[in-house]
Design a protein around this motif. Structure first.
Motif, PDB file in Angstrom:
ATOM      1  N   ARG A  25       1.007  -1.752  -0.235  1.00 49.35           N
ATOM      2  CA  ARG A  25      -0.095  -0.107   0.267  1.00 49.35           C
ATOM      3  C   ARG A  25       1.163   0.796  -0.433  1.00 49.35           C
ATOM      4  O   ARG A  25       0.622   2.197  -0.886  1.00 49.35           O
ATOM      5  N   ARG A  83      -1.053  12.416  -2.111  1.00 49.41           N
ATOM      6  CA  ARG A  83      -2.051  11.854  -1.800  1.00 49.41           C
ATOM      7  C   ARG A  83      -2.391  10.802  -2.952  1.00 49.41           C
ATOM      8  O   ARG A  83      -3.350   9.579  -2.196  1.00 49.41           O
ATOM      9  N   ALA A  84      -2.707  11.343  -3.592  1.00 48.82           N
ATOM     10  CA  ALA A  84      -3.511  10.255  -5.039  1.00 48.82           C
ATOM     11  C   ALA A  84      -2.825   8.939  -5.105  1.00 48.82           C
ATOM     12  O   ALA A  84      -3.681   8.274  -5.166  1.00 48.82           O
ATOM     13  N   LEU A  87      -4.199   7.402  -2.346  1.00 48.72           N
ATOM     14  CA  LEU A  87      -5.936   7.269  -2.249  1.00 48.72           C
ATOM     15  C   LEU A  87      -5.398   5.769  -3.306  1.00 48.72           C
ATOM     16  O   LEU A  87      -6.320   4.751  -2.831  1.00 48.72           O
ATOM     17  N   ASP A  88      -4.730   5.224  -4.631  1.00 46.60           N
ATOM     18  CA  ASP A  88      -4.838   4.694  -5.069  1.00 46.60           C
ATOM     19  C   ASP A  88      -4.492   3.493  -4.822  1.00 46.60           C
ATOM     20  O   ASP A  88      -5.096   2.315  -5.684  1.00 46.60           O
ATOM     21  N   GLU A  92      -6.508   4.724   3.167  1.00 50.83           N
ATOM     22  CA  GLU A  92      -7.760   6.211   4.422  1.00 50.83           C
ATOM     23  C   GLU A  92      -6.368   7.461   4.197  1.00 50.83           C
ATOM     24  O   GLU A  92      -5.322   7.251   5.415  1.00 50.83           O
ATOM     25  N   VAL A  93      -6.177   8.490   3.494  1.00 49.33           N
ATOM     26  CA  VAL A  93      -5.649   9.015   3.927  1.00 49.33           C
ATOM     27  C   VAL A  93      -6.311  10.705   4.013  1.00 49.33           C
ATOM     28  O   VAL A  93      -7.120  11.001   3.253  1.00 49.33           O
ATOM     29  N   GLU A  95      -7.774  14.593   3.658  1.00 48.96           N
ATOM     30  CA  GLU A  95      -7.553  16.057   2.800  1.00 48.96           C
ATOM     31  C   GLU A  95      -5.762  16.657   3.275  1.00 48.96           C
ATOM     32  O   GLU A  95      -5.550  16.568   4.597  1.00 48.96           O
ATOM     33  N   PHE A 118      -2.501   9.754   7.492  1.00 46.82           N
ATOM     34  CA  PHE A 118      -3.073   8.454   7.688  1.00 46.82           C
ATOM     35  C   PHE A 118      -2.095   7.595   8.871  1.00 46.82           C
ATOM     36  O   PHE A 118      -1.837   7.896   9.612  1.00 46.82           O
TER      37      PHE A 118
END
Length: 135
Positions: A25, A83-84, A87-88, A92-93, A95, A118
């Protein structure tokens, strides 16, 4: 004399689950996964580009309650991209948050003050800060 921080021990309850989280992850490189006996195992993982590794294990690492580490911090040059990517990968991160005021003029308003947060599966808390250049 240089003093380098090269290993941080992160307490986890399920070694295989934690290894999957950090390797698959977060994209950390598995440096080694060493079984020392029936009750001892150490896994060392390193974030890409980092000089400091994370060690998770059982039987030979200092005993700390799983999830008790708070405030571990990674630094990236592009917080939106980081961040992207998280998320991909199913992390769970939070904003993006701006914390404080920039200590000097910079071209990107997130430099030094942009963060996301996170937790690993045990609740060890991580921050990611954007720093694209240093003075």
């Amino acid at each position: 004399m240089n003093w380098t921080l090269e290993v941080v021990i992160v307490p986890v309850s399920d070694l295989d689950r934690a290894k999957e989280f950090y390797a698959d992850r977060l994209g950390f490189v598995v440096d080694h996964d060493t079984v020392i006996g029936d009750e001892a195992r150490i896994v060392q993982l390193t974030p890409p580009g980092s000089g400091c590794s994370v060690v998770i294990g059982k039987g030979v690492v200092p005993q700390m309650p799983p999830g008790s580490i708070k405030g571990l911090q990674l630094v990236v040059p592009d917080l939106h991209k980081a961040r992207a990517e998280l998320l991909d990968r199913g992390v769970e991160v939070s904003e993006i948050q701006v914390i404080g005021e920039n200590p000097r003029p910079v071209p990107d308003p997130l430099d030094n003050v942009g963060f996301v947060f996170f937790d690993d599966p045990d609740g060890n808390a991580w921050a990611v800060q954007q720093i694209s250049s240093r003075p």
